[in-house]
Design a protein around this motif. Structure first.
Motif, short mmCIF file in Angstrom:
data_model
loop_
_atom_site.label_atom_id
_atom_site.label_comp_id
_atom_site.label_asym_id
_atom_site.label_seq_id
_atom_site.Cartn_x
_atom_site.Cartn_y
_atom_site.Cartn_z
N SER A 208 24.63 38.19 40.73
CA SER A 208 26.09 38.32 40.90
C SER A 208 26.70 38.66 39.55
CB SER A 208 26.70 37.02 41.44
OG SER A 208 26.46 35.94 40.54
N THR A 209 27.84 39.30 39.59
CA THR A 209 28.58 39.59 38.37
C THR A 209 30.06 39.37 38.65
OG1 THR A 209 28.89 41.18 36.56
CG2 THR A 209 28.87 42.07 38.80
N TYR A 210 30.76 38.77 37.70
CA TYR A 210 32.13 38.34 37.95
C TYR A 210 33.15 39.26 37.31
CZ TYR A 210 31.56 36.30 33.27
OH TYR A 210 31.30 36.12 31.93
N PHE A 211 34.41 39.06 37.69
CA PHE A 211 35.54 39.84 37.19
C PHE A 211 36.50 38.91 36.46
CE2 PHE A 211 33.74 41.98 40.76
CZ PHE A 211 33.87 43.33 40.51
N GLU A 212 37.10 39.43 35.40
CA GLU A 212 38.04 38.63 34.62
C GLU A 212 39.42 38.62 35.27
OE1 GLU A 212 37.26 36.78 32.20
OE2 GLU A 212 35.37 37.53 31.41
N ASN A 231 28.73 31.64 45.28
CA ASN A 231 27.72 30.97 44.47
C ASN A 231 27.38 31.86 43.28
OD1 ASN A 231 25.64 29.30 43.55
ND2 ASN A 231 24.12 30.33 44.83
N SER A 232 27.93 31.52 42.11
CA SER A 232 27.80 32.38 40.93
C SER A 232 26.48 32.13 40.20
CB SER A 232 28.97 32.14 39.97
OG SER A 232 28.79 32.86 38.77
N LYS A 233 25.68 33.19 40.03
CA LYS A 233 24.45 33.09 39.25
C LYS A 233 24.74 33.27 37.77
CE LYS A 233 21.57 34.45 43.12
NZ LYS A 233 20.46 35.26 43.63
N ASP A 234 26.00 33.58 37.44
CA ASP A 234 26.43 33.66 36.04
C ASP A 234 27.14 32.38 35.62
OD1 ASP A 234 25.54 36.25 35.40
OD2 ASP A 234 27.18 37.11 36.55
N HIS A 235 27.13 31.36 36.49
CA HIS A 235 27.75 30.07 36.21
C HIS A 235 29.25 30.19 35.98
CE1 HIS A 235 23.62 28.68 35.90
NE2 HIS A 235 23.39 29.57 34.94
N ARG A 236 29.89 31.07 36.76
CA ARG A 236 31.35 31.21 36.71
C ARG A 236 31.92 31.13 38.13
NH1 ARG A 236 34.04 32.72 32.17
NH2 ARG A 236 35.75 31.82 33.39
N PRO A 237 31.79 29.98 38.79
CA PRO A 237 32.30 29.87 40.17
C PRO A 237 33.82 29.95 40.24
CG PRO A 237 31.63 27.71 39.32
CD PRO A 237 31.17 28.73 38.31
N ASP A 238 34.48 29.87 39.08
CA ASP A 238 35.94 29.92 39.05
C ASP A 238 36.50 31.33 39.17
OD1 ASP A 238 34.66 30.24 36.50
OD2 ASP A 238 36.66 30.27 35.58
#
Length: 576
Positions: A208-212, A231-238
């Motif tokens: 997964s990859t997140y957005f700011e 479920n964030s694999k980058d440890h950023r569930p927020d």
């Protein structure tokens, strides 16, 4: 460094079938042939037909050019020859990395695939070149599409593309997404044929990859629906994210990529992955998946249409068959890559399950040392809890028991006080360095099963490359189509990088660093300008040889004053 070897303008003739004669102008110099015992002419640059060039202007310009401008000094100084008009250094930009990526792009047939797809449409802009420029940017100097426009114009030499407006980049991304299905299939078979790839094992995993941004997309909005929390694999569930799937071959080459909304569960994607790959008619395919995909429904689905699987099993799942497989006695057989394997068959008939228990002695030692550290920290935590009273004590106990690592070794007494359960410690010791695999294919040896699953690390390495070398994140796009297209660009970049790493047997970081030291210098004189690169270093030559690629021509362009400025030249056809 400067060489006193004269260059000269020469004319060659060719007689047509109708008797007419066509004359061509070339830039050449003489090179000593030790076998022949005399010098031979070597063509540095083809100017084209005599009637299309200003011969006298070229003669004056060539008098200002040295054979080599030198890799360091000449790109920082001005070149003067015997009182002739000065040749002034204007600028330089890297050429080696983009040149190699472009040659691999053509070698893999990606240019032909895109040309075939583009033939059905009438684009005025060079879409294939724009797509390549964005892929090269991800591999060499990742930036936003707006910054890519400036990068192409000023900071790199992209063969066939002197500049590109940002709106053309976006149009190219839209086309890339439209053609994604056919593109990935055609490129894969082109690459598989070129490398004679074995496609009986395909490895699949997700990341997964997140957005700011803080707000999720509206799932009912077709244009914006991918950015969802999960479920964030980058440890950023927020933060909102997207889920990316990737299938690679046993050689580590990416086969295909997928993009799903950020709240998509791993086990929900197998059906689509299997369906998409069945249409490629790959023949006998054994899909290798990690523990997160090993639900009974997923495994049954992977066996449809004659398919098979190798899947990791969760050893702490509590399943009866897993417990029995782990408890079954028997000798391990040592295979390559420091692995020990043991085959275990559990059940009969339809309930029969074939397991392969794998043990890595080095990993076993690492697990033992790590557990000792954990137990030491756990003892300190328990000691600290003993000094607490009332609510703080209760809260600390609950947190410790619920801890994903510490809780594995704890048990509570009648008063609710946690303590280290030595029976649990012994149970964990039995799992040191081990992992349990399950397969539906009885023709595979236990060694093939173990080594095949070990190659799943190639997918994890591919994700690391996408996130680090290609800088998958940050993603500046908000529209779902553009997010899809951005991932496709990273997938193409990953393919080129993996091919380079495989052939050169070195990391892309080292390859890129070596190639980017080759620069293209721009020099001007009163009669025109010259684009000439630095000399090839032994390290660069090693890379070119390993990849089966010729170095760029020494002289990329020679243009007389008033000639249309363009980096699209005949230099690529010249003898390097």
């Amino acid at each position: 460094m400067r060489y006193n070897i004269d260059m000269y303008i020469r004319t060659i003739s060719r007689k047509n079938k109708d008797g007419s004669v066509v004359r061509y102008i070339q830039l050449a110099h003489n090179v000593w042939d030790p076998k022949a015992g005399y010098p031979k002419a070597k063509v540095l640059f083809n100017f084209g037909r005599e009637e299309d060039v200003d011969r006298e202007a070229l003669v004056r310009l060539v008098k200002s050019i040295t054979r080599f401008l030198g890799p360091e000094e000449a790109l920082r100084t001005q070149a003067e020859l015997n009182g002739s008009a000065p040749l002034t250094f204007v600028s330089s930009r890297p050429i080696g990395g983009a040149w190699v990526l472009n040659e691999l792009w053509n070698q893999l047939g990606i240019n032909r695939v895109l040309a075939g797809l583009l033939a059905k449409r009438k684009f005025q802009a060079p879409v294939e070149r724009a797509i390549f420029a964005m892929v090269a940017n991800r591999a060499l100097n990742p930036a936003s599409k707006l910054k890519t426009e400036d990068w192409v114009s000023h900071d790199v030499f992209i063969p066939g593309l002197p500049d590109v407006p940002v709106q053309n980049l976006y149009r190219a991304m839209d086309f890339l997404l439209e053609a994604a299905e056919e593109l990935q299939k055609d490129i894969f078979f082109s690459v598989a044929h070129l490398f004679n790839l074995e496609v009986d094992l395909l490895y699949f995993d997700t990341t997964s990859t997140y957005f700011e941004v803080e707000e999720e997309d509206n799932p009912e909005d077709h244009k914006q629906h991918l950015r969802r929390k999960g479920n964030s694999k980058d440890h950023r569930p927020d933060l909102p994210q997207v889920v990316i799937g990737l299938a690679v071959t046993r050689e580590g080459l990416p086969v295909r990529c997928w993009v799903w909304p950020g709240n998509t569960a791993d086990m929900a994607v197998i059906e689509q992955v299997k369906k998409d790959l069945v249409g490629w008619q790959l023949g006998r395919v054994i899909t290798v998946v990690d523990r997160g995909f090993a639900s009974e429904d997923n495994l049954r689905y992977l066996q449809r249409a004659g398919g098979h699987y190798i899947a990791g099993e969760k050893m702490r799942s509590g399943k009866d068959t897993v417990a029995e497989a782990l408890a079954r006695p028997g000798r391990y057989k040592t295979v390559k890559d420091n692995l020990e394997v043991k085959e275990v068959i559990v059940g009969d008939g339809e309930k029969r399950v074939r397991y392969v228990l794998v043990r890595n002695p080095k990993e076993a030692e690492k697990d033992r040392l790590e557990r000792e550290k954990i137990l030491a920290r756990l003892k300190e935590e328990l000691k600290a809890i003993g000094d607490l009273k009332g609510e703080p004590h209760t809260k600390a106990c609950c947190q410790l028991i619920a801890h994903p690592t510490y809780g594995r070794y704890l048990k509570t007494d009648k008063k609710g006080q946690p303590y280290i359960d030595m029976a649990k410690v012994k149970a964990e010791e039995k799992l040191d360095g081990k992992y349990l695999l399950r397969t539906s294919d009885d023709t595979l040896s236990p060694e093939d099963v173990a080594l095949g699953y070990k190659q799943l690390l190639e997918v994890e390495e591919a994700f690391r490359t996408m996130k680090q070398s290609l800088e998958l994140r940050p993603i500046y796009h908000r529209l779902s189509d553009r997010i899809h297209a951005h991932v496709l660009l990273c997938w193409l970049g990953l393919l080129l990088i993996r091919v380079a790493e495989t052939k050169v047997e070195d990391s892309w970081r080292n390859i890129r660093q070596t190639l980017e030291r080759m620069h293209l210098g721009e020099f001007i004189a009163p009669d025109g300008r010259v684009l000439q690169r630095t000399e090839t270093t032994p390290q660069q030559q090693h890379i070119f040889k390993a990849l089966g690629i010729k170095a760029p021509p020494q002289i990329i362009a020679v243009e007389t004053k008033g000639q249309k400025r363009s980096l699209v030249t005949r230099a690529q056809k010249a003898d390097p």
